[in-house]
Design an enzyme around this catalytic site. Structure first.
Site, PDB file in Angstrom:
ATOM      1  N   GLU A 246       0.328  -2.875  -2.192  1.00  0.00           N
ATOM      2  CA  GLU A 246      -0.132  -2.073  -3.315  1.00  0.00           C
ATOM      3  C   GLU A 246      -1.493  -1.510  -2.949  1.00  0.00           C
ATOM      4  O   GLU A 246      -2.243  -2.106  -2.184  1.00  0.00           O
ATOM      5  CB  GLU A 246      -0.264  -2.909  -4.594  1.00  0.00           C
ATOM      6  CG  GLU A 246       1.044  -3.425  -5.147  1.00  0.00           C
ATOM      7  CD  GLU A 246       0.831  -4.272  -6.389  1.00  0.00           C
ATOM      8  OE1 GLU A 246       1.110  -3.791  -7.503  1.00  0.00           O
ATOM      9  OE2 GLU A 246       0.363  -5.414  -6.225  1.00  0.00           O
TER      10      GLU A 246
ATOM     11  N   GLU B 151       8.331 -11.894  -8.134  1.00  0.00           N
ATOM     12  CA  GLU B 151       8.134 -10.518  -7.661  1.00  0.00           C
ATOM     13  C   GLU B 151       7.357 -10.587  -6.350  1.00  0.00           C
ATOM     14  O   GLU B 151       6.367 -11.308  -6.252  1.00  0.00           O
ATOM     15  CB  GLU B 151       7.362  -9.694  -8.693  1.00  0.00           C
ATOM     16  CG  GLU B 151       6.958  -8.307  -8.212  1.00  0.00           C
ATOM     17  CD  GLU B 151       6.066  -7.594  -9.225  1.00  0.00           C
ATOM     18  OE1 GLU B 151       6.298  -7.763 -10.439  1.00  0.00           O
ATOM     19  OE2 GLU B 151       5.130  -6.896  -8.800  1.00  0.00           O
TER      20      GLU B 151
END
Length: 549
Positions: free
Chosen positions: A358, A353
């Site tokens: 974020e 991933e």
């Protein structure tokens, strides 16, 4: 006789009647004949040393001549003391005072020698202790050395820094291969963004996406829409649609257009006891929820959106640029990230991933990196409960303001040799990973793991790959705004967190604390939403989402 005597008394002389016989009378006949009766008496003042004859041009005032006069009559204004020559001389003398020094009449051409005034001697100096003059003395070699060694060290530091900067500069890996544009979304038409065959696919789910998130994702325009060349992803309250009472008790909520069958591998089928069956329990968790006050279950208290390019674009190596503004509000979790299109090496995290960025919506005072932090990371591991993300993440911070205050460019550069994530410029690097050794070796994983029933040897799922494996496959892009979680993204005991990750019902605890966190959510959509800017509104160099293979 009386007249004569009276006249003498008027002239200041005693009368003849009072004079003695011995007095001698002055002879005035001679003086009167020898002198001019109109001449001025001799002055007791010294004559002017600058006396000059009268100027021919001077004006004269005189009495008129008389035929009965005994001699020529002179004007008293024509004399030195009263005439024009005196005024001319005085005026001439005044003009010369500033031009020439005073000259004594005795020696008009010589001046007195100037006397040199001796300098005043300081009372602080003593003849017994002469004033020191160190600059005349011979310098101590050790003092000279200690003086120059400072400058030598400074020069060596500057030279060393320049050399180090040069070698760091030339060693920065860059992908100089030509790139071709995969897609570039302008967000000009919502139908081409979300419609049939559109750029972004709306994933609809309620199961928390494996991280225990508290929101459900929908296809509603309340949660994702296009306006003025911008894409908006906005979290809202579920109670706005069904009411707060329904969220807590007595309601069965079936989400519309659930995408479980589409997004799950093998369309939601699994193998159990050697048979391929549909995973009904996972389907129910993904597409419906029941609120029951007795059981302590609630309907997801927040609605949001999750958009992906799963069916429109994916890349293996290349470059991605997204210009976006993060949302603000407690416990929001915005993310721009990538997942593998085909899970070649197995389910998460075996196939990897890539988290381009974020963040957290909590304010700057939040003690676990709030909205003024952005983080980039890689998730990878040889087993579901083994993740090497702790060895492949980093962040960038703006100490003065939130990343929700303005738009920033988040970029991914990805090649078989390295992977770099940064914000705005390469100097603001979130992650710089060199693929210089295999990930299984990089993770330093244990030799054995517990598989649920016994200890087994840990197998390397990437044994036949390269140093870039598992990041050597096709990945697609995801944009979403999550709310809350139970995977540790929001650490326990930080920022008055209203739930515990290991509690019986964290979503229920979160919903009950709505009065605590909802006031921190801005009512303005520009601040509450994650906004992705259209490149048609920017310079051609600021590509919004350019995925280049």
């Amino acid at each position: 006789m009386s007249d004569a005597n009276n006249s003498k008394e008027r002239d200041g002389h005693p009368p003849m009647g009072h004079s003695s016989g011995t007095e001698t009378r002055p002879n005035t006949a001679v003086s009167a004949a020898a002198t001019d009766p109109f001449a001025s008496p001799v002055s007791s003042r010294a004559p002017s040393i600058h006396h000059q004859p009268a100027s021919p041009s001077s004006s004269k005032v005189s009495f008129p001549d008389s035929s009965s006069s005994a001699g020529p009559r002179r004007s008293i204004l024509n004399q030195t003391g009263f005439g024009a020559s005196a005024f001319s001389s005085a005026r001439s003398s005044a003009s010369r005072l500033s031009a020439a020094p005073y000259t004594s009449p005795a020696s008009p051409t010589t001046s007195a020698p100037k006397t040199k005034i001796p300098r005043m001697k300081s009372h602080m100096l003593s003849d017994a202790n002469p004033l020191p003059k160190p600059w005349l003395e011979k310098k101590n070699p050790r003092a000279v050395f200690s003086y120059w060694i400072v400058y030598v060290i400074i020069l060596l530091g500057i030279a060393g820094g320049a050399v180090q900067s040069y070698f760091v500069y030339i060693r920065v890996p860059l992908d100089k291969r030509p790139l071709c544009l995969v897609f570039d979304e302008n967000f000009e038409n919502e139908a081409t963004v979300f419609g049939e065959g559109g750029t972004f696919f709306r994933e609809v789910n309620m199961d928390g996406f494996g991280t225990g998130e508290f929101e459900m994702t929908t296809t509603s325009r309340n949660n994702s829409f296009v306006r003025d060349g911008k894409l908006y992803i906005v979290p809202t309250l579920t109670a706005d649609n069904i009411g707060m009472d329904a969220v807590f008790d007595g309601t069965v909520y079936n989400i519309t257009d659930c995408t479980f069958n589409i997004t799950r591998p093998d369309n939601g089928h699994i193998y159990k006891d050697g048979q391929r069956i549909f995973d009904w329990p996972s389907y129910y968790r993904s597409c419906s929820a029941v609120s029951n006050a007795t059981a302590g279950t609630v309907i997801n208290p927040v609605q949001s959106a999750r958009l992906s390019t799963r069916y429109s674009a994916s890349i293996r190596y290349g470059r991605v640029e997204i210009r976006a503004k993060m949302p603000t509000g407690d416990w929001m979790w915005p993310a721009i990230w990538m997942l593998p299109r085909d899970e070649v090496y197995g389910s998460w995290p075996l196939s990897g991933e890539i988290d381009i960025v974020e963040s957290r919506g909590n304010g700057l005072r939040y003690t676990a990196r709030g909205s003024n932090y952005v983080q980039g990371s890689l998730n990878w591991g040889p087993a579901p409960n083994l993740n090497g993300v702790s060895k492949s993440y980093s962040w960038w911070t703006d100490k003065r303001k939130s990343f929700g205050a303005d738009f920033h460019t988040y970029a991914l550069e990805w090649t078989p040799e390295f992977l770099r994530i940064y914000v705005n410029t390469r100097l603001h690097t979130l992650l710089d990973m060199r693929f210089n050794k295999p990930f299984f070796q990089r993770g330093e994983f244990p030799d054995v793991i517990f598989n649920g029933s016994s200890l087994v040897a840990l197998q390397n799922p990437w044994i036949n790959g390269t140093n870039a494996t598992p990041f050597d496959q096709e990945f697609f892009l995801i944009l979403n705004v999550a709310v809350g979680s139970t995977n540790g993204w929001f650490p326990e005991g930080q920022g008055d967190k209203p739930w515990l990750d290991r509690a019986q019902s964290p979503p229920l605890d979160f919903a009950r604390a709505i009065g605590q966190w909802y006031p921190t959510w801005p009512s303005n959509l520009e601040d509450r939403a994650m906004v992705v800017h259209s490149p048609s509104r920017l310079d051609t160099k600021d590509t919004l989402i350019g995925i280049d293979p």
